[in-house]
Scaffold this active site. Structure first.
Site, PDB file in Angstrom:
ATOM      1  N   PHE A 132       0.843  -1.157   0.088  1.00 47.95           N
ATOM      2  CA  PHE A 132       0.082   0.024  -0.174  1.00 47.95           C
ATOM      3  C   PHE A 132       0.979   1.133  -0.008  1.00 47.95           C
ATOM      4  O   PHE A 132       1.826   1.204   0.870  1.00 47.95           O
ATOM      5  CB  PHE A 132      -1.028   0.067   1.308  1.00 47.95           C
ATOM      6  CG  PHE A 132      -1.965   1.209   1.085  1.00 47.95           C
ATOM      7  CD1 PHE A 132      -2.929   0.905   0.218  1.00 47.95           C
ATOM      8  CD2 PHE A 132      -1.762   2.268   1.916  1.00 47.95           C
ATOM      9  CE1 PHE A 132      -3.955   1.891   0.343  1.00 47.95           C
ATOM     10  CE2 PHE A 132      -2.636   3.272   1.745  1.00 47.95           C
ATOM     11  CZ  PHE A 132      -3.820   3.226   0.873  1.00 47.95           C
ATOM     12  N   ASP A 154       1.353  -4.910   8.302  1.00 52.10           N
ATOM     13  CA  ASP A 154       0.170  -4.152   8.235  1.00 52.10           C
ATOM     14  C   ASP A 154      -1.091  -4.883   7.946  1.00 52.10           C
ATOM     15  O   ASP A 154      -1.184  -5.683   6.941  1.00 52.10           O
ATOM     16  CB  ASP A 154       0.438  -3.050   6.705  1.00 52.10           C
ATOM     17  CG  ASP A 154      -0.657  -2.150   6.639  1.00 52.10           C
ATOM     18  OD1 ASP A 154      -1.771  -2.411   7.208  1.00 52.10           O
ATOM     19  OD2 ASP A 154      -0.404  -1.281   6.035  1.00 52.10           O
ATOM     20  N   TYR A 206     -10.794   1.482  10.880  1.00 54.96           N
ATOM     21  CA  TYR A 206     -12.123   2.097   9.892  1.00 54.96           C
ATOM     22  C   TYR A 206     -12.627   0.883   9.004  1.00 54.96           C
ATOM     23  O   TYR A 206     -13.507   1.196   8.317  1.00 54.96           O
ATOM     24  CB  TYR A 206     -12.225   3.362   9.440  1.00 54.96           C
ATOM     25  CG  TYR A 206     -10.795   3.608   8.518  1.00 54.96           C
ATOM     26  CD1 TYR A 206     -10.725   3.012   7.207  1.00 54.96           C
ATOM     27  CD2 TYR A 206      -9.747   4.313   8.911  1.00 54.96           C
ATOM     28  CE1 TYR A 206      -9.748   3.394   6.527  1.00 54.96           C
ATOM     29  CE2 TYR A 206      -8.655   4.535   8.268  1.00 54.96           C
ATOM     30  CZ  TYR A 206      -8.460   4.002   6.885  1.00 54.96           C
ATOM     31  OH  TYR A 206      -7.428   4.228   6.167  1.00 54.96           O
ATOM     32  N   LYS A 207     -11.930  -0.159   8.865  1.00 56.23           N
ATOM     33  CA  LYS A 207     -12.437  -0.882   7.806  1.00 56.23           C
ATOM     34  C   LYS A 207     -13.241  -2.110   8.376  1.00 56.23           C
ATOM     35  O   LYS A 207     -14.545  -1.717   8.779  1.00 56.23           O
ATOM     36  CB  LYS A 207     -11.189  -1.636   7.129  1.00 56.23           C
ATOM     37  CG  LYS A 207      -9.958  -0.578   6.270  1.00 56.23           C
ATOM     38  CD  LYS A 207      -9.076  -1.182   5.837  1.00 56.23           C
ATOM     39  CE  LYS A 207      -7.971  -0.272   5.471  1.00 56.23           C
ATOM     40  NZ  LYS A 207      -8.420   0.591   4.030  1.00 56.23           N
ATOM     41  N   ARG A 230     -13.062  -3.485  -6.962  1.00 55.40           N
ATOM     42  CA  ARG A 230     -13.064  -4.294  -5.786  1.00 55.40           C
ATOM     43  C   ARG A 230     -14.283  -4.350  -4.731  1.00 55.40           C
ATOM     44  O   ARG A 230     -14.822  -3.535  -4.689  1.00 55.40           O
ATOM     45  CB  ARG A 230     -11.864  -3.346  -4.828  1.00 55.40           C
ATOM     46  CG  ARG A 230     -11.160  -4.192  -3.641  1.00 55.40           C
ATOM     47  CD  ARG A 230     -10.071  -3.558  -3.172  1.00 55.40           C
ATOM     48  NE  ARG A 230     -10.469  -2.414  -2.527  1.00 55.40           N
ATOM     49  CZ  ARG A 230      -9.829  -1.479  -1.439  1.00 55.40           C
ATOM     50  NH1 ARG A 230      -8.569  -2.214  -1.130  1.00 55.40           N
ATOM     51  NH2 ARG A 230     -10.563  -0.687  -0.915  1.00 55.40           N
TER      52      ARG A 230
END
Ligand code: PLP
Length: 425
Positions: free
Chosen positions: A140, A210, A235-236, A384
């Site tokens: 990322f 991560d 927040y995921k 996605r």
């Protein structure tokens, strides 16, 4: 693992070759009742919980109380009267079981990007005389940018990037650190944490992971996998809300000896002594920098309560069944319409999201969103779809595939309103 996480109740998966009906799968889904704890708009099929989790209804009342009563009425007295000061560690204790970690090993605050900076710089300090950091080009981007930022402070740092398809373990010679993302944000591919951490250790390096796309959808065992440090987004899959603070896990063996450079007053052993000299707090509190983000921490704290009594084995089993069903149904219902699977087909190597490439991916995703099927697009051509097992049903997956097939068959994506790019998402 902490006792709050329950053992699996029953299996929601279909293991045979014949595809069960969505209704059958939903009827035997042990997580089906958790859906009621979320506020999801009518008519929306939410396939983006791996980017921004849905709203747990109880968060609304909690934030109302924190703002209206704790802040509005009690004002500064709330620092002593409520959990404000302890939230970074108490929320960490709620997250720990999802990582296979114990109490006092996880701290929460700031964005994942900032937590990465703290952790990478701290870990470098544990490998004096070494300055090579191994990562991968497809990581990322923020993980890579943080390494560049550190290099600007410490020019002796050498960043080795594994190319797409190259094994990062082959680059570890003389390295200080290995920094990888466990579940790839684009493809959903799972890295072998135990194998790569062992390779790092064999080379004398430390392993940093991560977990942004892992925690809350996979069964994790950080200590058992040999990780040294880990960070991830709140927040995921954790549903802490937009900009929710990130978590940082530090292996117990490192906590007492590691120092991080964002050495602010809240990480001091005695913050209210106001000493001019920094003395790190004895435990993980040393990874706190400044005043905790109370509003965001309270939202994440409330959201994490939904995990009490949830079996991570059930979560992973449902996630695998849902991603597999989505792949099978898309390949059947959208055959010949230009989609190519870019996620691993093998369940064991696939995380909680599924990506398909299509040359008109952006417009197709906008057309899906206009029909209430919300996923996201990742440049250059990736559609996605994230499957959050706490609130997604099998029936919704089938409906989402039907909408996708119709959009592709009728080419309804080929309209001016779907081709104009927005800045965000
Ligand atoms: C794998 C990964 N790492 C880091 C981040 C960045 O997190 P933050 O915005 O909290 O810094 C993201 C954001 O999507 C991500 O997917």
């Amino acid at each position: 693992m902490n006792g709050r996480i329950r053992q699996p109740t029953s299996q929601p998966t279909q293991t045979g070759t014949a595809m069960s009906s969505a209704a059958e799968l939903d009827a035997r889904d042990p997580l089906a009742s958790v859906r009621g704890a979320f506020s999801i708009p009518e008519g929306v099929i939410y396939l983006d919980g791996n980017s921004l989790g849905a709203l747990p209804s109880s968060v609304v009342a909690r934030i109302d109380r924190v703002i209206g009563t704790e802040w509005g009425e009690r004002l500064i007295r709330s620092w002593n009267e409520t959990d404000w000061y302890t939230l970074p560690l108490s929320v960490g204790d709620r997250i720990a079981p999802l990582l296979g970690a114990g109490a006092g090993e996880v701290v929460v605050g700031e964005s994942t990007t900032v937590s990465l900076f703290r952790v990478v710089a701290a870990a470098l300090g544990l490998r004096p005389g070494r300055s090579v950091i191994v990562t991968e080009r497809e990581n990322f981007p923020t993980d890579l940018y943080i390494l560049e930022g550190l290099k600007s402070l410490r020019p002796e740092i050498e960043i080795r990037h594994a190319a797409d398809g190259e094994d990062p373990a082959t680059l570890l010679d003389g390295a200080a650190l290995l920094l990888l993302t466990h579940v790839d944000y684009k493809t959903g591919r799972i890295r072998d944490m135990a194998k790569l951490s062992a390779a790092a250790h064999a080379a004398g390096a430390l392993a940093i992971w991560d977990l942004s796309h892992s925690a809350g959808v996979l069964e994790l065992d950080l200590p058992g996998s040999g990780a040294d440090f880990a960070v991830g987004c709140g927040y995921k899959y954790l549903n802490g809300g937009p900009g929710a603070p990130s978590y940082t896990w530090v292996a117990p063996a490192h906590i007492a000896t590691v120092n991080q450079p964002l050495s602010g007053w809240m990480g001091h052993s005695a913050p209210f002594a106001f000493s001019p000299d920094y003395v790190p707090a004895p435990g993980l509190r040393r990874f706190i920098t400044g005043t905790p983000q109370v509003l965001s921490l309270a939202a994440l704290d409330e959201a994490m309560k939904l995990w009490e009594g949830v079996s991570l084995r059930d979560v992973r089993a449902k996630s695998t069944a849902q991603t597999r069903r989505f792949i099978e149904r898309v390949e059947e219902g959208c055959a010949g319409l230009g989609l190519t699977l870019v996620s691993p087909r093998d369940d064991a190597h696939r995380g909680g999201h599924v990506s398909f490439a299509h040359e008109h991916g952006y417009a197709i995703m906008q057309a899906l969103i206009a029909r209430g099927v919300i996923g996201d697009f990742r440049a250059p051509d990736i559609l996605r779809f994230g499957f959050s097992p706490l609130y997604l049903s099998f029936a919704e997956i089938d409906r989402a595939v039907d909408v996708l097939a119709e959009i592709l068959r009728t080419r309804s994506w080929d309209a001016p309103e779907f081709s104009t790019r927005r800045v965000v998402t």
